[in-house]
Every structure is written in C-alpha cells, then in structure tokens.
Design an enzyme around this catalytic site. Structure first.
Site, PDB file in Angstrom:
ATOM      1  N   GLU A 138      60.859 -35.308  82.538  1.00 14.46           N
ATOM      2  CA  GLU A 138      62.026 -34.297  82.056  1.00 14.46           C
ATOM      3  C   GLU A 138      63.652 -34.778  82.588  1.00 14.46           C
ATOM      4  O   GLU A 138      64.410 -34.153  81.985  1.00 14.46           O
ATOM      5  CB  GLU A 138      62.123 -33.900  83.758  1.00 14.46           C
ATOM      6  CG  GLU A 138      60.463 -32.752  83.952  1.00 14.46           C
ATOM      7  CD  GLU A 138      60.591 -31.532  82.501  1.00 14.46           C
ATOM      8  OE1 GLU A 138      60.982 -30.723  83.769  1.00 14.46           O
ATOM      9  OE2 GLU A 138      59.607 -31.936  82.106  1.00 14.46           O
ATOM     10  N   GLU A 139      63.852 -36.320  83.005  1.00 12.56           N
ATOM     11  CA  GLU A 139      65.404 -36.750  82.367  1.00 12.56           C
ATOM     12  C   GLU A 139      65.697 -36.813  81.188  1.00 12.56           C
ATOM     13  O   GLU A 139      66.325 -37.067  80.892  1.00 12.56           O
ATOM     14  CB  GLU A 139      65.423 -37.978  83.029  1.00 12.56           C
ATOM     15  CG  GLU A 139      65.439 -38.177  85.029  1.00 12.56           C
ATOM     16  CD  GLU A 139      66.878 -36.627  85.087  1.00 12.56           C
ATOM     17  OE1 GLU A 139      67.330 -36.095  84.470  1.00 12.56           O
ATOM     18  OE2 GLU A 139      66.255 -36.867  86.965  1.00 12.56           O
ATOM     19  N   ASP A 159      66.863 -37.208  93.806  1.00  7.75           N
ATOM     20  CA  ASP A 159      66.627 -36.292  92.128  1.00  7.75           C
ATOM     21  C   ASP A 159      65.488 -37.547  91.455  1.00  7.75           C
ATOM     22  O   ASP A 159      65.218 -38.446  90.808  1.00  7.75           O
ATOM     23  CB  ASP A 159      67.949 -36.265  90.703  1.00  7.75           C
ATOM     24  CG  ASP A 159      67.770 -35.436  89.478  1.00  7.75           C
ATOM     25  OD1 ASP A 159      66.449 -35.159  89.773  1.00  7.75           O
ATOM     26  OD2 ASP A 159      68.797 -36.137  89.567  1.00  7.75           O
ATOM     27  N   HIS A 196      59.865 -32.720  88.880  1.00  7.61           N
ATOM     28  CA  HIS A 196      59.604 -34.177  88.556  1.00  7.61           C
ATOM     29  C   HIS A 196      59.651 -35.238  88.815  1.00  7.61           C
ATOM     30  O   HIS A 196      60.622 -34.708  89.704  1.00  7.61           O
ATOM     31  CB  HIS A 196      60.823 -33.794  87.018  1.00  7.61           C
ATOM     32  CG  HIS A 196      61.957 -34.521  87.209  1.00  7.61           C
ATOM     33  ND1 HIS A 196      62.736 -35.113  87.850  1.00  7.61           N
ATOM     34  CD2 HIS A 196      62.820 -33.861  88.009  1.00  7.61           C
ATOM     35  CE1 HIS A 196      63.353 -35.578  88.294  1.00  7.61           C
ATOM     36  NE2 HIS A 196      63.914 -34.525  88.126  1.00  7.61           N
ATOM     37  N   ASP A 240      63.736 -28.866  92.208  1.00 11.68           N
ATOM     38  CA  ASP A 240      64.503 -30.017  91.956  1.00 11.68           C
ATOM     39  C   ASP A 240      65.513 -30.452  92.719  1.00 11.68           C
ATOM     40  O   ASP A 240      66.645 -29.553  93.196  1.00 11.68           O
ATOM     41  CB  ASP A 240      64.945 -30.205  90.362  1.00 11.68           C
ATOM     42  CG  ASP A 240      65.165 -30.850  89.916  1.00 11.68           C
ATOM     43  OD1 ASP A 240      65.356 -31.868  90.182  1.00 11.68           O
ATOM     44  OD2 ASP A 240      66.125 -31.100  88.273  1.00 11.68           O
TER      45      ASP A 240
END
Length: 195
Positions: free
Chosen positions: A137-138, A105, A84, A166
């Site tokens: 995605e978060e 991240d 992501h 990730d």
C-alpha cells in the site's frame, strides 16, 4: 461482543516492530504476511494468500494480500475490514534516514485488524466478514487495487461497506471518514463521529 485490551494491541504492534522493515517485496513483508495468516487461521478463519507483482524502484518483486473470511448468511452481503501491513521502504542513513519499522504506520492498524478478528471469531454474524491485510500500500495502494481488480463480480455486487484502519496508534480521537456522501450512513453506524 468482546473487548479489545490495549495490551494485546501493543503486543501485536511489538511483534510487527520486531519483524522490522516490512517494505513491499522484502523478506520482512513476507514474514509479516506469514505471521498474519497463521494468526488469523488460528482464530478459525478461512485464510488465503493473494500474491501479486509489484515494481519498487523499477525492480520486480512480489507482495501479498492476506485475506481472512468468516462466511455469513446468504443475502446479507459482505463487510470488509482492512489495514495495510507494509512499511515505507527505508532509504538513507543516520538522521537523514526515511522509513522504518512502522509501529504506527501501520502495525497499529493491523493490530486492530487481528484483534477484531479474534473478538468476532465466535460472534454470530449475518453478513460475510472479509478481513484483509494489504501488502504494497505504501507504493500507491497496490494491494487494495489488485484485490478489487481481481475480485469476482458476485463479490463486488454484495459489498456493503469497508472499514480501513491506517495509523490508528496515534492520538486520542477516533475519527471515521467517508469518501462519498452516500457512505455517511454506514460510517455513522460504526458509532464514531463521521466526516
């Protein structure tokens, strides 16, 4: 196969860091999607942008999955590599701020995704290779869920496995995790210790 120099990974990570906040639905996320699409297309991949609707704090926005495909031979299935590229939405000010540019991240994961694409671009592969940079995605894995829900049935039936990267920019140990026991042989074939 080719090598992935750490300097290239750092350069991609810094590019994402310069874009800044890439929270789902922001201009930063759109800029990152455009950058990823242009880079992957430059390596010769067929690139598609898959827009999808999201809600962030009750407000409607649009996020995007960046999908790069290298066709393989018929009958060999499809391998997926994903990461992501969105970040946690930044809230608060000063020392209480949460969220940010997301170097680890997950600019680290998308950097490995892009470098994997570069290294494999000229390699002959039997399976079809789908590299996907997921958006949103978060917010609860929205990009990957949208992708799977909207994938055509023939594509779902030919899926052989997926490697999702990730937070790969921290630590010195490479670990591979399989969700189901039946996936352990695939995970172990990657060449890392698999749990």
């Amino acid at each position: 196969t080719g090598q992935i120099p750490a300097t290239r990974l750092l350069a991609y990570t810094c590019t994402h860091d310069q874009i800044g906040n890439r929270a789902a639905g922001t201009q930063g996320e759109q800029a990152a999607a455009a950058y990823l699409a242009q880079t992957l297309a430059g390596y010769g991949y067929q690139v598609t942008l898959q827009d999808f609707p999201i809600l962030r704090y009750g407000e409607p926005y649009t996020s995007t999955n960046v999908i790069a495909v290298k066709p393989g031979l018929p009958g060999y299935g499809t391998l997926y590599v994903g990461a992501h590229y969105d970040t946690v939405f930044r809230v608060g000010k000063g020392s209480s701020a949460y969220g940010g540019p997301g170097a680890n991240d997950n600019a680290s994961g998308t950097s490995v995704l892009v470098e994997t694409a570069r290294v494999l671009a000229a390699e002959p592969l039997s399976p079809t290779l789908r590299l996907i940079a997921f958006g949103a995605e978060e917010l609860g894995l929205l990009g990957s869920a949208y992708y799977v829900e909207h994938a055509p049935l023939p594509e779902k039936l030919t899926a052989e496995g997926m490697i999702n990267m990730d937070c790969v920019g921290i630590g010195s140990k490479l670990s591979v995790n399989a969700v189901r026991d039946v996936d352990l042989p695939f995970a172990q074939a990657v060449g890392a210790g698999a749990d």
